[in-house]
Write a protein that holds these residues in place. Structure first.
Motif, PDB file in Angstrom:
ATOM      1  N   UNK A   1      31.286  56.204  70.012  1.00 22.60           N
ATOM      2  CA  UNK A   1      30.236  56.668  69.346  1.00 22.60           C
ATOM      3  C   UNK A   1      30.310  56.709  67.820  1.00 22.60           C
ATOM      4  N   UNK A   2      29.648  56.006  67.120  1.00 23.81           N
ATOM      5  CA  UNK A   2      29.448  56.203  65.692  1.00 23.81           C
ATOM      6  C   UNK A   2      28.332  56.773  65.181  1.00 23.81           C
ATOM      7  N   UNK A   3      28.143  57.694  64.398  1.00 21.83           N
ATOM      8  CA  UNK A   3      27.216  58.514  63.695  1.00 21.83           C
ATOM      9  C   UNK A   3      27.276  58.484  62.217  1.00 21.83           C
ATOM     10  N   UNK A   4      26.278  57.836  61.604  1.00 19.34           N
ATOM     11  CA  UNK A   4      26.110  57.706  60.019  1.00 19.34           C
ATOM     12  C   UNK A   4      25.267  58.877  59.778  1.00 19.34           C
ATOM     13  N   UNK A   5      25.694  59.689  58.899  1.00 24.67           N
ATOM     14  CA  UNK A   5      24.833  60.848  58.406  1.00 24.67           C
ATOM     15  C   UNK A   5      24.354  60.333  57.026  1.00 24.67           C
ATOM     16  N   UNK A   6      22.948  60.848  56.850  1.00 23.80           N
ATOM     17  CA  UNK A   6      22.407  60.684  55.381  1.00 23.80           C
ATOM     18  C   UNK A   6      22.641  61.972  54.657  1.00 23.80           C
ATOM     19  N   UNK A   7      23.180  62.080  53.640  1.00 20.70           N
ATOM     20  CA  UNK A   7      23.367  63.078  52.687  1.00 20.70           C
ATOM     21  C   UNK A   7      23.255  63.039  51.101  1.00 20.70           C
TER      22      UNK A   7
ATOM     23  N   UNK B   1      26.666  62.650  44.713  1.00 19.21           N
ATOM     24  CA  UNK B   1      26.680  62.017  43.308  1.00 19.21           C
ATOM     25  C   UNK B   1      25.264  62.055  42.680  1.00 19.21           C
ATOM     26  N   UNK B   2      24.510  62.942  42.701  1.00 20.88           N
ATOM     27  CA  UNK B   2      23.297  62.863  42.218  1.00 20.88           C
ATOM     28  C   UNK B   2      22.292  61.796  42.799  1.00 20.88           C
ATOM     29  N   UNK B   3      22.623  61.429  43.965  1.00 19.34           N
ATOM     30  CA  UNK B   3      21.665  60.731  44.661  1.00 19.34           C
ATOM     31  C   UNK B   3      21.746  60.761  46.103  1.00 19.34           C
ATOM     32  N   UNK B   4      21.811  59.827  47.003  1.00 18.56           N
ATOM     33  CA  UNK B   4      21.857  59.980  48.433  1.00 18.56           C
ATOM     34  C   UNK B   4      22.788  58.626  48.997  1.00 18.56           C
ATOM     35  N   UNK B   5      23.677  58.989  49.931  1.00 15.19           N
ATOM     36  CA  UNK B   5      24.360  58.085  50.570  1.00 15.19           C
ATOM     37  C   UNK B   5      24.372  58.275  52.212  1.00 15.19           C
TER      38      UNK B   5
ATOM     39  N   UNK C   1      32.029  58.240  52.320  1.00 14.47           N
ATOM     40  CA  UNK C   1      30.641  58.056  51.819  1.00 14.47           C
ATOM     41  C   UNK C   1      30.488  56.594  51.445  1.00 14.47           C
ATOM     42  N   UNK C   2      29.347  56.174  51.597  1.00 13.72           N
ATOM     43  CA  UNK C   2      29.027  54.932  51.025  1.00 13.72           C
ATOM     44  C   UNK C   2      28.720  55.100  49.410  1.00 13.72           C
ATOM     45  N   UNK C   3      28.429  53.919  49.023  1.00 13.79           N
ATOM     46  CA  UNK C   3      27.911  54.072  47.521  1.00 13.79           C
ATOM     47  C   UNK C   3      26.760  54.958  47.403  1.00 13.79           C
ATOM     48  N   UNK C   4      26.444  55.451  45.950  1.00 17.11           N
ATOM     49  CA  UNK C   4      25.122  56.156  46.199  1.00 17.11           C
ATOM     50  C   UNK C   4      24.040  55.401  45.945  1.00 17.11           C
ATOM     51  N   UNK C   5      22.996  55.935  46.304  1.00 12.54           N
ATOM     52  CA  UNK C   5      21.579  55.376  46.365  1.00 12.54           C
ATOM     53  C   UNK C   5      20.622  56.250  45.525  1.00 12.54           C
ATOM     54  N   UNK C   6      19.847  55.613  44.956  1.00  9.75           N
ATOM     55  CA  UNK C   6      18.627  56.336  44.114  1.00  9.75           C
ATOM     56  C   UNK C   6      18.047  57.487  44.947  1.00  9.75           C
ATOM     57  N   UNK C   7      17.519  56.688  46.132  1.00  8.55           N
ATOM     58  CA  UNK C   7      16.605  57.408  46.745  1.00  8.55           C
ATOM     59  C   UNK C   7      17.032  57.802  48.362  1.00  8.55           C
ATOM     60  N   UNK C   8      16.480  58.867  48.956  1.00  8.23           N
ATOM     61  CA  UNK C   8      16.726  58.931  50.513  1.00  8.23           C
ATOM     62  C   UNK C   8      16.572  57.813  51.244  1.00  8.23           C
ATOM     63  N   UNK C   9      15.303  57.101  50.856  1.00  5.57           N
ATOM     64  CA  UNK C   9      14.869  55.924  51.585  1.00  5.57           C
ATOM     65  C   UNK C   9      15.881  54.950  51.618  1.00  5.57           C
TER      66      UNK C   9
ATOM     67  N   UNK D   1      18.878  54.887  50.852  1.00  6.61           N
ATOM     68  CA  UNK D   1      20.331  55.241  51.798  1.00  6.61           C
ATOM     69  C   UNK D   1      20.052  55.044  53.194  1.00  6.61           C
ATOM     70  N   UNK D   2      18.974  55.633  53.679  1.00  9.63           N
ATOM     71  CA  UNK D   2      18.654  55.494  55.117  1.00  9.63           C
ATOM     72  C   UNK D   2      18.573  54.020  55.198  1.00  9.63           C
ATOM     73  N   UNK D   3      17.670  53.174  54.690  1.00  6.14           N
ATOM     74  CA  UNK D   3      17.623  51.764  55.060  1.00  6.14           C
ATOM     75  C   UNK D   3      19.060  50.957  54.838  1.00  6.14           C
ATOM     76  N   UNK D   4      19.870  51.544  53.922  1.00  3.73           N
ATOM     77  CA  UNK D   4      21.353  51.096  53.955  1.00  3.73           C
ATOM     78  C   UNK D   4      21.940  51.330  55.438  1.00  3.73           C
ATOM     79  N   UNK D   5      22.002  52.637  55.747  1.00  2.00           N
ATOM     80  CA  UNK D   5      22.463  52.858  56.999  1.00  2.00           C
ATOM     81  C   UNK D   5      21.985  52.214  58.373  1.00  2.00           C
TER      82      UNK D   5
END
Length: 88
Positions: free
Chosen positions: A3-9, A12-16, A23-31, A33-37
């Motif tokens: 089981x793999x769980x990606x967590x939205x957090x 670095x001043x944005x979201x990943x 951590x993934x790269x940083x995204x400007x918005x929560x949405x 980061x969620x779409x990338x996940x």
């Protein structure tokens, strides 16, 4: 099954999204980061070609296995934040 769980957090001043301590790269918005996940989650479900695997363990012994390419992990996204929300 694994089981793999990606967590939205916040990160670095944005979201990943993160897996364990990575951590993934940083995204400007929560949405974003969620779409990338979600994209990564879908890619985790794609099977692969059958393949022979060889690896050496910590004692130096070689192991040989066969993977049918269909053993995919169960994947989920853990998101404790709402779009636009920042942690307190």
């Amino acid at each position: 099954m694994t089981k793999v769980a990606y967590e939205i957090v916040p990160h670095d001043g944005g979201w990943a999204y993160k897996l364990g301590d990575v951590f993934s790269e940083s995204f400007a918005s929560h949405d974003e980061a969620l779409e990338a996940a979600r994209i990564v989650m879908q890619e985790q479900q794609v099977g692969d070609e059958p393949v022979k695997i060889s690896y050496q363990d910590e004692k130096g012994k070689w192991h040989y296995e066969y993977s049918d390419g269909g053993d995919r992990p169960e994947v989920e996204i853990v998101d404790r934040y709402q779009s636009g929300e920042r942690p307190a």
